[in-house]
Design a protein around this motif. Structure first.
Motif, mmCIF file in Angstrom:
data_model
loop_
_atom_site.group_PDB
_atom_site.id
_atom_site.type_symbol
_atom_site.label_atom_id
_atom_site.label_comp_id
_atom_site.label_asym_id
_atom_site.label_seq_id
_atom_site.Cartn_x
_atom_site.Cartn_y
_atom_site.Cartn_z
ATOM 1 N N GLN A 1 0.818 -1.205 0.000
ATOM 2 C CA GLN A 1 0.000 0.000 0.000
ATOM 3 C C GLN A 1 0.854 1.258 0.000
ATOM 4 O O GLN A 1 1.868 1.340 0.689
ATOM 5 C CB GLN A 1 -0.934 0.015 1.201
ATOM 6 C CG GLN A 1 -1.966 -1.088 1.134
ATOM 7 C CD GLN A 1 -2.919 -1.063 2.304
ATOM 8 O OE1 GLN A 1 -2.564 -0.643 3.393
ATOM 9 N NE2 GLN A 1 -4.140 -1.507 2.071
ATOM 10 N N VAL A 2 0.410 2.238 -0.785
ATOM 11 C CA VAL A 2 1.027 3.555 -0.839
ATOM 12 C C VAL A 2 -0.085 4.574 -0.631
ATOM 13 O O VAL A 2 -1.097 4.539 -1.327
ATOM 14 C CB VAL A 2 1.723 3.811 -2.198
ATOM 15 C CG1 VAL A 2 2.266 5.225 -2.269
ATOM 16 C CG2 VAL A 2 2.828 2.792 -2.439
ATOM 17 N N ASN A 3 0.099 5.448 0.341
ATOM 18 C CA ASN A 3 -0.871 6.513 0.581
ATOM 19 C C ASN A 3 -0.469 7.742 -0.213
ATOM 20 O O ASN A 3 0.659 8.213 -0.107
ATOM 21 C CB ASN A 3 -0.944 6.862 2.071
ATOM 22 C CG ASN A 3 -1.553 5.757 2.883
ATOM 23 O OD1 ASN A 3 -2.591 5.214 2.519
ATOM 24 N ND2 ASN A 3 -0.920 5.391 3.974
ATOM 25 N N GLU B 1 -5.531 10.058 -0.104
ATOM 26 C CA GLU B 1 -5.635 10.446 1.301
ATOM 27 C C GLU B 1 -7.007 10.997 1.667
ATOM 28 O O GLU B 1 -7.580 11.804 0.946
ATOM 29 C CB GLU B 1 -4.572 11.502 1.598
ATOM 30 C CG GLU B 1 -4.597 12.031 3.008
ATOM 31 C CD GLU B 1 -3.554 13.099 3.235
ATOM 32 O OE1 GLU B 1 -2.850 13.014 4.243
ATOM 33 O OE2 GLU B 1 -3.448 14.020 2.404
ATOM 34 N N MET B 2 -7.483 10.541 2.810
ATOM 35 C CA MET B 2 -8.677 11.126 3.408
ATOM 36 C C MET B 2 -8.168 12.175 4.392
ATOM 37 O O MET B 2 -7.590 11.842 5.415
ATOM 38 C CB MET B 2 -9.488 10.069 4.171
ATOM 39 C CG MET B 2 -10.148 9.045 3.290
ATOM 40 S SD MET B 2 -11.506 9.706 2.321
ATOM 41 C CE MET B 2 -12.722 10.012 3.566
ATOM 42 N N ALA C 1 -10.517 10.676 -6.094
ATOM 43 C CA ALA C 1 -11.146 11.467 -5.030
ATOM 44 C C ALA C 1 -10.685 10.909 -3.687
ATOM 45 O O ALA C 1 -10.232 9.757 -3.605
ATOM 46 C CB ALA C 1 -12.662 11.389 -5.163
ATOM 47 N N PRO C 2 -10.773 11.689 -2.610
ATOM 48 C CA PRO C 2 -10.371 11.184 -1.293
ATOM 49 C C PRO C 2 -11.056 9.858 -0.963
ATOM 50 O O PRO C 2 -12.261 9.702 -1.127
ATOM 51 C CB PRO C 2 -10.832 12.291 -0.339
ATOM 52 C CG PRO C 2 -10.814 13.527 -1.178
ATOM 53 C CD PRO C 2 -11.242 13.070 -2.551
ATOM 54 N N GLY C 3 -10.228 8.883 -0.547
ATOM 55 C CA GLY C 3 -10.740 7.572 -0.179
ATOM 56 C C GLY C 3 -10.760 6.562 -1.310
ATOM 57 O O GLY C 3 -10.935 5.376 -1.065
#
Length: 122
Positions: free
Chosen positions: A15-17, A41-42, A81-83
């Protein structure tokens, strides 16, 4: 149009944020056949109006340095989009550069990782 489809994987996922300040993993080393999952990112403590704005007009765009229209090893994750999540399985060794749409360039290195240990003579 050449659009390679990647199967969704449930194993060997890295995983990469994707954050506003850039991806949290600048260089990711994986094995051939592994999958990378990018998460937009959220942002914590964001107003509902701002969250709606970033959902309607995302700023993060995951794009490989290889043109996906000319090379099946390239990809375009689209606007996230965020998330939202984009997932890609890497089936060929190599070094893959990508950008996040905010001016940050990072890379995924597939295979070819070598571990050098010191040799001690008696």
């Amino acid at each position: 149009m050449n659009i390679p489809l990647t199967p969704i994987s449930s194993q060997n996922i890295h995983q990469v944020n994707l954050t506003i300040s850039g991806p949290d993993t600048p260089v990711l080393y994986i094995n051939k056949g592994d999958t990378v999952e990018w998460l937009a990112e959220m942002v914590a403590n964001i107003s509902p109006e701002s969250r709606q704005k970033y959902t309607e007009n995302p700023v993060l765009r995951l794009l490989s340095a290889l043109d996906p229209l000319n090379n099946i090893l390239g990809w375009d994750g689209g606007l996230l989009a965020p998330g939202q999540i984009y997932q890609r399985q890497f089936i060929q060794d190599g070094e893959y550069l990508y950008s996040d749409g905010l001016g940050h360039t990072e890379r995924v290195v597939v295979g070819g990782r070598q571990l050098f240990l010191p040799l001690i003579r008696r």
